[in-house]
Design an enzyme around this catalytic site. Structure first.
Site, short mmCIF file in Angstrom:
data_model
loop_
_atom_site.label_atom_id
_atom_site.label_comp_id
_atom_site.label_asym_id
_atom_site.label_seq_id
_atom_site.Cartn_x
_atom_site.Cartn_y
_atom_site.Cartn_z
N ASP A 1 -9.17 3.54 -2.49
CA ASP A 1 -10.18 3.87 -1.48
C ASP A 1 -11.51 4.33 -2.08
OD1 ASP A 1 -8.16 3.20 0.17
OD2 ASP A 1 -7.65 5.25 0.76
N ASP B 1 0.85 -1.20 0.00
CA ASP B 1 0.00 0.00 0.00
C ASP B 1 0.89 1.24 0.00
OD1 ASP B 1 -2.34 1.51 0.17
OD2 ASP B 1 -2.46 1.37 2.36
N GLU C 1 2.73 4.97 -4.02
CA GLU C 1 2.77 5.94 -5.15
C GLU C 1 4.11 6.66 -5.23
OE1 GLU C 1 0.32 5.72 -2.83
OE2 GLU C 1 -0.91 4.49 -4.16
#
Ligand code: MIG
Length: 770
Positions: free
Chosen positions: A463, A371, A374
């Site tokens: 999300d 997670d 980025e």
């Protein structure tokens, strides 16, 4: 297989500003590309004064000698793409240069643009523009852009021709698909060149195959990862995890994997266990395994700055961190504050980070959930600026919640490699599993990525909200990902942010029964959304959707095999059959493989809708169990789907292999198989089987048949060395209500309006007279 129909060329627009006339291209390695073969020799022709032409049999490029403009042509000379404009500008700030390099291609009227990876909006993205800059956006809306994962690739669909275009630049790039100028597609990049690949098609399938041959295909995942998975941010201790597993078992619900979110770590320190609440991870793994469930922890790349924390000390000692232009580790803020970031672009850092997986793998952890890669970053420490602001603080602009443009990865600026960070993190995890558990198939779930990420595992769409609009938007997002080489994908079932309802959860599960990756996940501040949280009738209906998923596993697993071998997506746009106008507008339905069309309900309190069926004959077959009407394609049909029904259609001549539902997966060498066949003049289907894990033997079964006037003949042929463990096999002939004689069967009976035939496990031919 030879690799024809793809042309690569590097274009660097010259301009008075950049002063480049005859640029020299340094050889360049790209992590996005996995193809290692030799290029096909091309002939070049310089005899013409006006044009130079370089060609192979299937594709060629023709360059205007005077102005450098070019067109790409098919083998038989029709134009695929034509350069209509180009440009290059340079902006300076004190941290360096930022280019704005662009090429514009002709946008033929009516041409549709599909693919583009993880993007919101309709399936056909003509008239929209997008930014490729991996971004953690909180919360996101159904038109937010950019999101977490970037794939600068589109497929251009004309009524009679399909071609594709991949801009292999990891820099921040943009595409304008006939939005500001309806006659042009404009690519732009903050790098100085355009590394372009054009795919000559000529069909949607061909382009997907060509693109995935170049950037790689997703490896066949372990079977368990296609089962149901459960997650919630806020399973705070081992007991919570066990209680949820028990909840599944008490309610007779299937489950194959459960996640541990941030809660399992000490102070959000990667590669630690909070022993106060997760005292014995190995024991927890065993307790879960006793219920047939695998355990997957979250991994975030941000490393807590804390002397004495081994991961931090080592990273600093070895100089493995992303730095500032002055060479000191860049300090940001993620969950640990401050945090530093491993420079995962470098191979030695990938290996080091990979080694950190070892203890988890030996403890029995089955997969990893990457997670915040980025990478997400909330602020720059020591600066007054938060990352979401864009002011310059000496490190260049900060765009989105991430690192500044001028953060350094070795000599490279973040602006150049930002989009590769997530991909590199997954490569590191994937290779770690290969090193430390060589007999297992890696499972690495990611949020961020780039073209080529499919080689390392699935992606989920981040999300999303617990809303009907996000439920519905997930269809075109997953279709886009699938067309862009990422077949293994899914959205958080029930929605992550906000409170779901029983009805929304049921409808979401009915859709997600067909998601390649199926995981219920929610935010710790939202209401709990495990399947039993809303009571009846919702629990029963969720159970039915999950049972449908487990019945479907032979077909899903076979589709993943086809994805691994040919790159075809599992979830496909209707245009995969025929790219007619209505198919290209169908954002609310999709194909599940070759033979099944799914038309989910995506609105509250609704039980009716219409759906466009592509040309051909279809059979209404809700829940893949109940035979209703045959339907003529090439038109819209109305459908009814009360809360216990998901409407599915089987294509005529189509076949779906189903098994029995189970509480969790075991092997993909199925004991029970039902072939559900919608008979027509030609029937064809495939089943791929193996142990569902590891790299052992396999078996492929082909079912081929035909139905003429009053006779149906079906043959089964198998190849491969995996021994069969079949205990029962049935053939369900849909829409067939009687049989005067059935040759090659043990018994048969009519159920509803299908003929159910029990065949011996070693059958090879069946003949039914109707
Ligand atoms: O937003 O780890 O997308 O799935 O539960 C906070 C907590 C960071 C973002 C992920 C989400 C996960 C959450 N994470």
């Amino acid at each position: 297989m030879s690799f024809t129909g793809v042309i690569r060329f590097r274009h660097r627009p010259g301009s008075s500003e950049t002063n480049e006339i005859h640029p020299i291209f340094e050889p360049k390695d790209s992590i996005a590309i996995s193809w290692t073969g030799e290029p096909i020799p091309m002939r070049s022709d310089h005899s013409d004064d006006e044009y130079a032409q370089v060609q192979s049999d299937s594709i060629s490029i023709k360059i205007n000698r005077r102005d450098g403009s070019w067109s790409v042509l098919t083998g038989n000379g029709s134009t695929i793409a034509r350069l209509v404009d180009q440009g290059s500008k340079i902006a300076f700030d004190h941290t360096g240069m930022i280019f704005e390099t662009s090429v514009s291609l002709e946008a033929v009227p009516g041409e549709a643009y599909l693919g583009l990876g993880e993007k919101t909006g309709p399936i056909n993205k003509r008239g929209l523009s997008f930014v490729f800059w991996n971004t953690d956006i909180v919360p996101y809306h159904i038109d937010s852009d950019p999101l977490y994962l970037s794939i600068p690739f589109f497929i251009a669909v004309r009524p009679d021709y399909v071609w594709g275009c991949f801009l292999n630049e990891s820099w921040r790039t943009e595409v304008d698909l006939a939005k500001s100028d309806p006659s042009q597609i404009r690519w732009s990049s903050s790098g100085s060149e355009m590394d372009l690949y054009l795919f000559s098609g000529p069909t949607l399938r061909d382009v997907v195959q060509q693109y995935t041959q170049l950037t790689g295909r997703t490896p066949l995942p372990p079977l368990w990862s296609l089962g149901a998975q459960q997650n919630r941010w806020g399973y705070e201790k081992a007991e919570d995890v066990l209680r949820v597993i028990q909840g599944y078992r008490n309610h007779g619900l299937p489950l194959d994997a459960i996640y541990m979110d941030l809660d399992h770590m000490v102070a959000n320190k990667a590669w630690t266990w909070n022993r106060e609440v997760f005292s014995d991870p190995e024991r927890l793994v065993k307790q879960a395994a006793a219920q047939g469930v695998k355990l997957i922890p979250i991994v975030n790349p941000g490393i807590k700055v804390e002397a004495g924390y081994a991961v931090y000390d080592e990273a600093v000692g070895k100089n493995y961190l992303v730095s500032t232009d002055r060479g000191v580790p860049l300090r940001g803020e993620v969950f640990p504050n401050p945090s530093v970031f491993p420079d995962l672009l470098r191979e030695e850092v990938q290996t080091w980070w990979g080694d950190l997986h070892k203890n988890f793998i030996t403890a029995g952890i089955a997969g990893f959930w990457n997670d915040m890669n980025e990478p997400s970053n909330f602020s720059i420490s020591g600066s007054k600026h938060s990352a979401i602001k864009t002011e310059d603080d000496g490190l260049g602009k900060i765009e989105g919640r991430t690192l500044p443009y001028d953060a350094r990865h070795g000599k490279k600026r973040h602006l150049e490699v930002h989009n590769l960070y997530g991909l590199c993190m997954c490569k590191s995890s994937f290779e770690a599993v290969q090193r430390f558990a060589p007999d297992k198939r890696p499972f690495v779930l990611t949020r961020a990525g780039f073209a080529g990420s499919q080689r390392y595992g699935p992606v989920w769409t981040g999300d999303v909200s617990s809303s009907w609009s996000h439920l519905s938007a997930s269809i075109s997002m997953l279709v886009g990902l699938g067309l862009s080489g990422m077949p293994f994908c899914g959205a958080d079932v029930g929605g992550f942010h906000g409170d779901t309802t029983g009805e929304l959860l049921v409808r979401w599960y009915q859709l997600a029964a067909f998601y390649p990756f199926l995981r219920n996940h929610s935010h710790k501040m939202s209401v709990r959304q495990e399947p039993w949280q809303f009571g009846e009738p919702f629990l029963t209906y969720v159970k039915e959707a999950l049972d449908l998923r487990y019945r479907l596993l032979p077909t899903l697993y076979t589709l993943m095999f086809e994805a691994a071998n040919a790159g075809h997506p599992v979830i496909r746009p209707l245009a995969y059959i025929k790219a007619d106008e209505e198919s290209l507008l169908s954002d609310d339905a999709f194909l599940f493989g070759e033979n099944v069309l799914v038309a989910p309900i995506t609105h509250a309190n609704a039980s009716r809708r219409s759906v466009y069926l592509p040309p051909g004959e279809w059979l209404e077959y809700p829940n893949l169990s109940e035979c209703l009407l045959p339907r003529e394609g090439g038109q819209f049909v109305a459908l009814e789907a009360s809360l216990n029904r998901v409407m599915t259609y089987v294509r005529s001549g189509g076949l779906v292999a189903l098994t029995r539902s189970a509480s969790h997966t075991t092997t993909a060498n199925w004991q029970h198989i039902e072939w559900h066949i919608n008979p027509s003049s030609r029937v064809e289907g495939l089943l791929y089987e193996d142990e569902g894990e590891g790299f052992g033997e396999h078996r492929i079964t082909r079912v081929i048949g035909e139905s003429r006037r009053d006779q149906i003949v079906i043959r089964r042929v198998t190849e491969g060395s995996l021994p069969s463990v079949r205990e029962s096999e049935q053939i369900h002939l849909l829409g067939v209500e009687r049989a005067s004689a059935v040759e090659g069967s043990i018994s048969h009976h009519v159920r509803g309006n299908k003929l159910v035939i029990e065949v011996p496990v070693d059958w090879s031919e069946l003949k039914a007279a109707t």
